[in-house]
Design a protein around this motif. Structure first.
Motif, PDB file in Angstrom:
ATOM      1  N   LEU A  69      -5.571 -14.546   3.897  1.00 27.73           N
ATOM      2  CA  LEU A  69      -5.322 -13.100   3.860  1.00 27.73           C
ATOM      3  C   LEU A  69      -4.000 -12.748   4.537  1.00 27.73           C
ATOM      4  N   GLU A  70      -3.725 -13.399   5.649  1.00 31.69           N
ATOM      5  CA  GLU A  70      -2.443 -13.181   6.334  1.00 31.69           C
ATOM      6  C   GLU A  70      -1.284 -13.499   5.395  1.00 31.69           C
ATOM      7  N   ALA A  71      -1.374 -14.635   4.708  1.00 31.64           N
ATOM      8  CA  ALA A  71      -0.324 -15.027   3.768  1.00 31.64           C
ATOM      9  C   ALA A  71      -0.207 -14.029   2.621  1.00 31.64           C
ATOM     10  N   LEU A  72      -1.340 -13.531   2.123  1.00 30.76           N
ATOM     11  CA  LEU A  72      -1.311 -12.576   1.021  1.00 30.76           C
ATOM     12  C   LEU A  72      -0.686 -11.251   1.446  1.00 30.76           C
ATOM     13  N   VAL A  73      -1.023 -10.775   2.627  1.00 30.89           N
ATOM     14  CA  VAL A  73      -0.427  -9.527   3.131  1.00 30.89           C
ATOM     15  C   VAL A  73       1.091  -9.687   3.250  1.00 30.89           C
ATOM     16  N   LEU A 129     -16.540 -16.870  -4.828  1.00 32.15           N
ATOM     17  CA  LEU A 129     -15.350 -16.310  -5.469  1.00 32.15           C
ATOM     18  C   LEU A 129     -15.438 -14.783  -5.499  1.00 32.15           C
ATOM     19  N   ALA A 130     -16.599 -14.249  -5.831  1.00 29.82           N
ATOM     20  CA  ALA A 130     -16.779 -12.794  -5.836  1.00 29.82           C
ATOM     21  C   ALA A 130     -16.544 -12.218  -4.443  1.00 29.82           C
ATOM     22  N   GLU A 131     -17.040 -12.904  -3.425  1.00 25.45           N
ATOM     23  CA  GLU A 131     -16.836 -12.475  -2.040  1.00 25.45           C
ATOM     24  C   GLU A 131     -15.347 -12.498  -1.678  1.00 25.45           C
ATOM     25  N   ASP A 132     -14.660 -13.558  -2.091  1.00 23.46           N
ATOM     26  CA  ASP A 132     -13.232 -13.685  -1.787  1.00 23.46           C
ATOM     27  C   ASP A 132     -12.404 -12.614  -2.493  1.00 23.46           C
ATOM     28  N   ILE A 133     -12.733 -12.326  -3.753  1.00 22.66           N
ATOM     29  CA  ILE A 133     -12.005 -11.294  -4.488  1.00 22.66           C
ATOM     30  C   ILE A 133     -12.225  -9.936  -3.825  1.00 22.66           C
ATOM     31  N   ALA A 134     -13.456  -9.656  -3.435  1.00 23.13           N
ATOM     32  CA  ALA A 134     -13.749  -8.394  -2.735  1.00 23.13           C
ATOM     33  C   ALA A 134     -12.986  -8.307  -1.421  1.00 23.13           C
ATOM     34  N   ARG A 135     -12.886  -9.439  -0.717  1.00 17.60           N
ATOM     35  CA  ARG A 135     -12.164  -9.472   0.560  1.00 17.60           C
ATOM     36  C   ARG A 135     -10.688  -9.103   0.360  1.00 17.60           C
ATOM     37  N   VAL A 136     -10.093  -9.581  -0.727  1.00 12.67           N
ATOM     38  CA  VAL A 136      -8.685  -9.261  -1.008  1.00 12.67           C
ATOM     39  C   VAL A 136      -8.557  -7.803  -1.446  1.00 12.67           C
ATOM     40  N   PRO A 140      -7.189  -3.526   3.927  1.00 16.33           N
ATOM     41  CA  PRO A 140      -6.429  -2.277   4.079  1.00 16.33           C
ATOM     42  C   PRO A 140      -4.917  -2.426   3.887  1.00 16.33           C
ATOM     43  N   LEU A 141      -4.383  -3.630   3.989  1.00 17.98           N
ATOM     44  CA  LEU A 141      -2.943  -3.820   3.831  1.00 17.98           C
ATOM     45  C   LEU A 141      -2.559  -4.382   2.460  1.00 17.98           C
ATOM     46  N   PRO A 143      -2.512  -3.037  -1.200  1.00 12.08           N
ATOM     47  CA  PRO A 143      -2.715  -1.808  -1.968  1.00 12.08           C
ATOM     48  C   PRO A 143      -3.432  -2.048  -3.307  1.00 12.08           C
ATOM     49  N   ASP A 144      -4.052  -0.994  -3.821  1.00 13.23           N
ATOM     50  CA  ASP A 144      -4.765  -1.062  -5.096  1.00 13.23           C
ATOM     51  C   ASP A 144      -3.845  -1.417  -6.256  1.00 13.23           C
ATOM     52  N   SER A 145      -2.547  -1.207  -6.100  1.00 16.79           N
ATOM     53  CA  SER A 145      -1.591  -1.525  -7.170  1.00 16.79           C
ATOM     54  C   SER A 145      -1.439  -3.035  -7.384  1.00 16.79           C
ATOM     55  N   VAL A 146      -1.877  -3.835  -6.413  1.00 16.95           N
ATOM     56  CA  VAL A 146      -1.809  -5.297  -6.550  1.00 16.95           C
ATOM     57  C   VAL A 146      -2.990  -5.744  -7.405  1.00 16.95           C
ATOM     58  N   ARG A 147      -2.698  -6.466  -8.468  1.00 22.82           N
ATOM     59  CA  ARG A 147      -3.746  -6.957  -9.364  1.00 22.82           C
ATOM     60  C   ARG A 147      -4.302  -8.262  -8.808  1.00 22.82           C
ATOM     61  N   VAL A 148      -5.625  -8.352  -8.738  1.00 21.01           N
ATOM     62  CA  VAL A 148      -6.304  -9.492  -8.128  1.00 21.01           C
ATOM     63  C   VAL A 148      -7.300 -10.061  -9.134  1.00 21.01           C
ATOM     64  N   GLY A 149      -7.224 -11.364  -9.374  1.00 20.72           N
ATOM     65  CA  GLY A 149      -8.149 -12.001 -10.308  1.00 20.72           C
ATOM     66  C   GLY A 149      -8.750 -13.260  -9.728  1.00 20.72           C
ATOM     67  N   GLY A 150      -9.989 -13.517 -10.114  1.00 20.64           N
ATOM     68  CA  GLY A 150     -10.686 -14.731  -9.703  1.00 20.64           C
ATOM     69  C   GLY A 150     -10.889 -15.632 -10.904  1.00 20.64           C
ATOM     70  N   PHE A 151     -10.540 -16.890 -10.759  1.00 22.65           N
ATOM     71  CA  PHE A 151     -10.558 -17.846 -11.865  1.00 22.65           C
ATOM     72  C   PHE A 151     -11.227 -19.134 -11.402  1.00 22.65           C
TER      73      PHE A 151
END
Length: 164
Positions: A69-73, A129-136, A140-141, A143-151
């Protein structure tokens, strides 16, 4: 020093035609990938990218850990990331072994007790995977504009199957 000579020789060959000098380190394709450390996964090539296109975070099981999450932020706010892919894979040791089995195997290899070591096995890959996608998506840091997908990546066919 000879323990790494083959790798250093390969590095010298790589550096002879190095093309990323001066690159600023942003994700040129705007992509970040969280995936497993499994060597059967070539995260850039499996989605048609090349070095410099994406930020990649790898760990056992490809989980969205606090470090991921730190890396993603950082990727989202400083490195041009606007799409995030979370990609666990088939036949993953973290999803096909129990904590006790991994501790036993590591202990046997290490020649000492490994019962204290945590390995964070995955009992249900799809639920994780569902838990991880929800976590991303709820961070709070990010934004909803970032598209997130689980594969789920199939290590036997090379195909991605979008789960979320």
């Amino acid at each position: 020093m000879d323990d790494f000579e083959d790798l250093l020789a390969a590095n010298r060959d790589y550096a002879a035609s190095f093309e990323l000098s001066g690159f600023d380190g942003i994700a040129r394709a705007g992509v970040a990938i969280v995936t497993c450390m499994d060597s059967r996964i070539d995260p850039l090539r499996l989605i048609g990218l090349t070095p410099g296109d994406a930020k990649i975070f790898r760990n056992p099981g490809g989980r969205v850990t606090p470090q991921a999450l730190e890396a993603l932020v950082l990727g989202v706010h400083l490195l041009n990331v606007d799409r995030i892919l979370v990609i666990p894979h088939t036949r993953c040791a973290m999803a096909s072994s129990t904590e006790a089995e991994l501790r036993e195997r590591v202990g046997k290899s290490a020649g000492q007790d490994a019962s204290w070591q945590s390995f964070h096995v995955i009992e249900d890959q799809r639920a994780a995977l569902a838990e991880d996608i929800a976590r991303v998506r709820t961070h709070p840091l990010i934004p909803d504009s970032v598209r997130v997908g689980g594969f789920l990546y199939d290590v036997d066919t090379g195909l991605l199957d979008q789960q979320l």
